[in-house]
Design a protein around this motif. Structure first.
Motif, mmCIF file in Angstrom:
data_model
loop_
_atom_site.group_PDB
_atom_site.id
_atom_site.type_symbol
_atom_site.label_atom_id
_atom_site.label_comp_id
_atom_site.label_asym_id
_atom_site.label_seq_id
_atom_site.Cartn_x
_atom_site.Cartn_y
_atom_site.Cartn_z
ATOM 1 N N VAL A 33 0.874 -1.174 0.000
ATOM 2 C CA VAL A 33 0.000 0.000 0.000
ATOM 3 C C VAL A 33 0.910 1.222 0.000
ATOM 4 C CG1 VAL A 33 -1.828 1.220 1.224
ATOM 5 C CG2 VAL A 33 -1.763 -1.287 1.256
ATOM 6 N N LEU A 40 -3.024 8.061 -1.367
ATOM 7 C CA LEU A 40 -2.987 6.644 -1.711
ATOM 8 C C LEU A 40 -2.951 6.486 -3.221
ATOM 9 C CD1 LEU A 40 -3.231 3.677 -0.675
ATOM 10 C CD2 LEU A 40 -5.704 3.916 -0.990
ATOM 11 N N THR A 42 -2.028 3.401 -6.559
ATOM 12 C CA THR A 42 -2.403 2.039 -6.928
ATOM 13 C C THR A 42 -1.678 1.004 -6.063
ATOM 14 O OG1 THR A 42 -2.714 2.811 -9.189
ATOM 15 C CG2 THR A 42 -2.596 0.441 -8.848
ATOM 16 N N LEU A 43 -2.424 -0.050 -5.713
ATOM 17 C CA LEU A 43 -1.842 -1.160 -4.957
ATOM 18 C C LEU A 43 -0.794 -1.863 -5.810
ATOM 19 C CD1 LEU A 43 -2.199 -2.773 -2.244
ATOM 20 C CD2 LEU A 43 -3.673 -4.313 -3.541
ATOM 21 N N ASP A 95 -8.841 -6.817 1.268
ATOM 22 C CA ASP A 95 -8.643 -5.494 0.658
ATOM 23 C C ASP A 95 -7.538 -4.796 1.433
ATOM 24 O OD1 ASP A 95 -8.729 -2.936 -0.388
ATOM 25 O OD2 ASP A 95 -10.912 -2.952 -0.624
ATOM 26 N N ASP A 97 -5.847 -2.047 0.811
ATOM 27 C CA ASP A 97 -5.968 -0.591 0.936
ATOM 28 C C ASP A 97 -6.832 -0.212 2.135
ATOM 29 O OD1 ASP A 97 -4.399 -0.297 -1.280
ATOM 30 O OD2 ASP A 97 -6.065 0.002 -2.676
ATOM 31 N N ARG A 98 -7.999 -0.832 2.246
ATOM 32 C CA ARG A 98 -8.885 -0.487 3.362
ATOM 33 C C ARG A 98 -8.333 -0.949 4.702
ATOM 34 N NH1 ARG A 98 -14.902 -2.337 2.290
ATOM 35 N NH2 ARG A 98 -13.867 -4.231 1.546
#
Length: 271
Positions: A33, A40, A42-43, A95, A97-98
């Motif tokens: 991340v 933020l 892109t993953l 997920d 990112d979250r």
């Protein structure tokens, strides 16, 4: 010349430091991340990840299933019985990112949610349900915890109640209850056996009453069964026809005695 070599050496070291700061290698189960100037992006991952030095900041997130042991929780059941319960939770990040943006520490947050949910759900259940319906309680715990961790990108797959510690006095009460239940079952089975045996004996008596010879055959079979054992007891059936005259005579004597006693009593009453 020496100055040039020093400058070149410093430049090479600087390049090596910048490369070390900008290059990351992620395993197959890891994701990156990345925040660029606080935003933020892109993953990234798995494999080789290139970062901009001093601008990008990376957080590693593992996608493997995590086994989280829930500490011992003191719970009071619905029927007011204090118990100590331990459980285990299996979850994984779906997920990345979250899991970084929505919660500060998803591992600690999931642990706290699991503990509070365990006390809440088991506090609504009775002791008998806690001991005999663990699968249903496990499903309820999994659904409630998963609903609360879903906004964090965390998927709770399984919750298992490992151990339930009951007070000693309650263990003795449960043992007495189990003993009484087994005695009840034994009495019911015994009564059922007596009922079936009496029904069969009634059927046998009806069959014997149709033909008295079958009673003599039954006597002979009983003698055979007794003779097959190692004992000195001899049982011989005596026909009732031989005994009936004696029983009739005794009955006549008894009747005469009663008549004599009645006449004596009447004479005394007249006097």
């Amino acid at each position: 010349m020496t100055t040039v070599l020093v400058v070149l050496s410093v430049f090479v070291v600087l390049i090596a430091v910048l490369v070390g700061m900008s290059v990351r290698v992620l395993r197959e189960y890891e994701r990156a991340v990345v925040f660029r100037l606080g935003r933020l992006i892109t993953l990234k991952g798995p494999g080789l990840v290139i970062l901009v030095p001093a601008i990008d900041r990376m957080e590693r997130v593992s996608l493997r299933t995590v086994t989280l042991k829930i500490p011992v929780q003191e719970v009071i059941t619905r029927d007011n019985v204090p118990v100590k319960v331990t459980a285990v939770t299996y979850f994984r990040v779906v997920d990345a990112d979250r899991s970084i943006v929505e919660v500060e520490d998803f591992l600690a947050a999931t642990s706290q949610i699991a503990q509070t949910t365990l006390r809440s759900i088991l506090g609504k259940a009775e002791l008998d349900s806690l001991l005999s319906e663990r699968e249903r309680l496990n499903e309820d715990l999994q659904k409630v915890i998963d609903q609360q961790t879903e906004p964090w990108g965390v998927k709770v797959t399984t919750v298992e109640i490992k151990d339930v510690e009951i007070p000693a006095n309650m263990q003795r009460a449960i043992a007495r209850q189990a003993e009484a239940e087994r005695e009840r079952r034994a009495k019911i089975i015994n009564a059922d056996a007596e009922f079936q045996a009496s029904a069969k004996l009634a059927e046998a008596a009806e069959v014997i009453s149709r033909n008295p010879t079958t009673l003599q055959l039954r006597y002979l079979q009983t003698l055979h069964e007794i003779g097959s054992e190692n004992n000195s007891t001899v049982v011989f059936p005596l026909p009732l026809d031989l005994v009936r005259p004696f029983m009739g005579g005794q009955a006549e004597v008894s009747t005469a005695t009663q008549e004599h006693a009645r006449s004596v009593w009447n004479a005394k009453v007249v006097d």
